[in-house]
Design a protein around this motif. Structure first.
Motif, PDB file in Angstrom:
ATOM      1  N   UNK A 331       0.659  -1.279  -0.172  1.00 19.92           N
ATOM      2  CA  UNK A 331      -0.092  -0.119  -0.051  1.00 19.92           C
ATOM      3  C   UNK A 331       0.674   1.328   0.076  1.00 19.92           C
ATOM      4  N   UNK A 332       1.482   1.551   1.074  1.00 22.82           N
ATOM      5  CA  UNK A 332       2.182   2.754   1.316  1.00 22.82           C
ATOM      6  C   UNK A 332       3.262   2.687   2.341  1.00 22.82           C
ATOM      7  N   UNK A 333       4.013   3.568   2.256  1.00 23.55           N
ATOM      8  CA  UNK A 333       5.277   3.337   3.374  1.00 23.55           C
ATOM      9  C   UNK A 333       4.825   3.120   4.861  1.00 23.55           C
ATOM     10  N   UNK A 334       3.713   3.976   5.283  1.00 26.48           N
ATOM     11  CA  UNK A 334       3.417   3.920   6.678  1.00 26.48           C
ATOM     12  C   UNK A 334       2.722   2.540   6.969  1.00 26.48           C
ATOM     13  N   UNK A 338       4.288  -0.217   9.529  1.00 26.56           N
ATOM     14  CA  UNK A 338       3.545  -0.713  10.732  1.00 26.56           C
ATOM     15  C   UNK A 338       3.685  -2.214  10.614  1.00 26.56           C
ATOM     16  N   UNK A 339       3.473  -2.948   9.380  1.00 29.41           N
ATOM     17  CA  UNK A 339       3.371  -4.180   9.501  1.00 29.41           C
ATOM     18  C   UNK A 339       4.540  -4.740   9.986  1.00 29.41           C
ATOM     19  N   UNK A 367      10.526   4.249  12.395  1.00 27.70           N
ATOM     20  CA  UNK A 367       9.532   5.570  12.710  1.00 27.70           C
ATOM     21  C   UNK A 367       8.227   5.338  12.074  1.00 27.70           C
ATOM     22  N   UNK A 368       7.278   5.653  13.001  1.00 23.73           N
ATOM     23  CA  UNK A 368       5.798   5.512  12.521  1.00 23.73           C
ATOM     24  C   UNK A 368       5.050   7.028  12.879  1.00 23.73           C
ATOM     25  N   UNK A 369       4.194   7.486  12.080  1.00 19.08           N
ATOM     26  CA  UNK A 369       3.604   8.730  12.122  1.00 19.08           C
ATOM     27  C   UNK A 369       2.189   8.489  12.977  1.00 19.08           C
ATOM     28  N   UNK A 370       1.556   7.552  12.747  1.00 23.88           N
ATOM     29  CA  UNK A 370       0.250   6.968  13.208  1.00 23.88           C
ATOM     30  C   UNK A 370       0.354   6.862  14.575  1.00 23.88           C
ATOM     31  N   UNK A 395       7.910   0.476  28.702  1.00 24.48           N
ATOM     32  CA  UNK A 395       7.537   1.895  28.778  1.00 24.48           C
ATOM     33  C   UNK A 395       7.254   2.471  27.263  1.00 24.48           C
ATOM     34  N   UNK A 396       6.615   3.621  27.274  1.00 21.34           N
ATOM     35  CA  UNK A 396       5.907   4.081  25.914  1.00 21.34           C
ATOM     36  C   UNK A 396       7.066   4.590  25.229  1.00 21.34           C
ATOM     37  N   UNK A 397       6.769   4.801  23.976  1.00 24.36           N
ATOM     38  CA  UNK A 397       7.503   5.333  22.830  1.00 24.36           C
ATOM     39  C   UNK A 397       8.070   6.525  23.442  1.00 24.36           C
TER      40      UNK A 397
END
Length: 506
Positions: A331-334, A338-339, A367-370, A395-397
């Motif tokens: 689909x796209x880079x994001x 993610x996958x 790196x993820x934007x969403x 811990x969180x990102x």
């Protein structure tokens, strides 16, 4: 889900592998001359109290003095308002807030338990808060508290277990207990048998301690095969296969006498799930465990999608880098990122268990934007870690996109157990290039000539280095001979590593 425990026994080494759905998840190793000491109880002597460190070094008969922090020391029982009395007790009661000088003194005899094996140059880590595990419970002889494992989530079951164990404890001496995850769904009879066993074990320890010398081991944890059956054999374990007839017979006796039948809902007794493997092919080869072990010693971990992990273990922490590799997505880079990160989260959890990596762990996901994608990756990591027997905290990102986590470490990692620092690079992971070594040789020649009188020089180095110098750098050698007014000869030696060389004056 299919889960099996494989036990491979040789005269000097025992290995236990946990295989889930045909994939190796855990590996435990015990070598005859270097058995771990975690869980062992010793009668020790305080060698030196260190107020500045809030700790003390204790002699327990091992090669290096062991380390005991004030937070792991129990407060001596009080006999009056002045706080005097009970200071020499071998089994004090808890209080982590007092200064270490009020808890311990040089030369004091003390009973301690090992909570962490000696690792590297560090001695064993100790506690005076003694605990003795069984299949369903952990005995806390100096406490009267009954706790239930947080992994038992059903409130009704938690209440049932706590009430049942509290009643059994009150009737048998009033000691404290921790109810282990394995106790979920167990009958009162099974728990009562566990308590009876633990009471006998503690009575023996108290009796042995009084007659023992300093440095003596007064309690030793079970051998690796028995610990594996005790700790790892849950309801979802289909089989325990062992390739030693002698060990198989001992495990059957141990399971029949020590581990109670789980209950009517269980389809087969524990002992029926223990099998003797008599095949001609080694059991670890049959299940592909040997290949998995070799892969677990490599830095790169390929992912099915085409991405890969890079795992680096250092003295301070372990870092895991996630890369997309050849995975292009559809689909796209994001979505591609993610996958890949979802798959990586599951792979990271497995690798931490398999490699037994502990301490601080930093995971550099792509790196993820969403924000929702980040939450799902984090949830996947936490869910995958839920099967880990070692305590983990995630811990969180961070603002830099890193996930920080910790995993409790009690023994050396798989890499440290099976390997040692490379003699060629001294553990750096790289060696100097031939070009770098060549120029080091040239500088050493100049230094030697200026310090000592000699007509000729002989340089001994590895074949590759000598070949490069006499071929590609021959003009430089001629210039050096003219500059120094000395004759220089080169000799190759197969015993020399790439970075090694000697300049000999003749």
């Amino acid at each position: 889900m299919s889960e099996e425990i494989l036990i491979n026994v040789t005269p000097r080494e025992t290995r236990v592998a946990v295989v889930e759905n045909g994939m190796l998840q855990e590996l435990h190793i015990e070598r005859g001359w270097r058995r771990g000491v975690v869980g062992n109880i010793y009668k020790g002597k305080v060698q030196r109290v260190m107020p500045g460190m809030q700790a003390a070094f204790v002699d327990i008969g091992l090669e290096r003095a062991a380390f005991l922090h004030a937070n792991d020391v129990m407060r001596p029982p009080q006999t009056g308002n002045d706080g005097e009395g009970g200071g020499d007790s071998l089994f004090p009661s808890t209080a982590p807030t007092l200064p270490v000088t009020e808890l311990l003194r040089d030369g004091q005899d003390i009973v301690v338990q090992v909570v962490k094996d000696p690792i590297g140059t560090k001695g064993a880590r100790l506690t005076t808060q003694i605990s003795i595990p069984s299949r369903y419970l952990v005995l806390l002889p100096q406490s009267r508290v009954v706790g239930v494992s947080a992994r038992i989530e059903d409130d009704v079951e938690r209440t049932r277990l706590k009430t049942l164990v509290s009643e059994l404890a009150a009737a048998t001496g009033g000691h404290g207990y921790i109810v282990r995850t394995n106790a979920e769904g167990q009958s009162a009879e099974a728990l009562a048998e566990d308590i009876a066993y633990l009471q006998r074990a503690w009575a023996l320890i108290e009796h042995t301690t009084g007659d023992s010398r300093v440095g003596a081991r007064v309690y030793e944890d079970l051998t690796l095969p028995m610990r594996a059956v005790r700790d790892l054999m849950r309801r979802d374990v289909d089989k325990v296969k062992v390739d030693s007839r002698d060990t198989y017979e001992k495990l059957c006796i141990f399971a029949a006498q020590y581990l109670p039948a789980p209950g009517p809902a269980e389809q087969a007794r524990l002992v029926d799930r223990i099998e003797s493997y008599t095949g001609t092919r080694p059991i670890f080869d049959l299940y592909g465990v040997e290949d998995e072990i070799q892969r677990a010693l490599k830095k790169d971990v390929p992912l099915k999608s085409g991405g890969y992990l890079v795992i680096d273990q250092t003295e301070a922490m372990t870092t895991v880098d996630v890369n997309t590799g050849s995975f292009l997505g559809q689909r796209n880079l994001e979505e591609t990122v993610f996958r890949t990160n979802l798959e990586a989260a599951q792979a990271v959890a497995r690798q931490l268990r398999l490699r037994n990596l502990g301490g601080i762990i930093i995971i550099d996901f792509i790196d993820m934007v969403d924000a929702e994608h980040k939450r799902q990756v984090l949830r996947t990591l936490e869910k995958s870690l839920s099967k880990d027997h070692a305590k983990t905290t995630v811990y969180d990102f961070s603002p830099l996109g890193l996930v920080e986590m910790t995993r409790k470490r009690t023994v050396e990692s798989l890499e440290r157990q099976l390997g040692e620092a490379c003699t060629a690079c001294n553990g750096r992971g790289i060696v100097k290039t031939i070009e770098t070594v060549t120029y080091e040789i040239f500088r050493e020649i100049v230094r030697a000539v200026r310090q000592f009188e000699a007509d000729r020089l002989l340089v001994i180095a590895s074949p590759k280095v000598v070949s490069t110098i006499t071929d590609e750098e021959s003009a430089a050698v001629v210039e050096l001979e003219e500059f120094l007014g000395k004759s220089i000869r080169f000799q190759s030696d197969d015993q020399y590593l790439q970075e090694q060389f000697d300049v000999v004056l003749l």
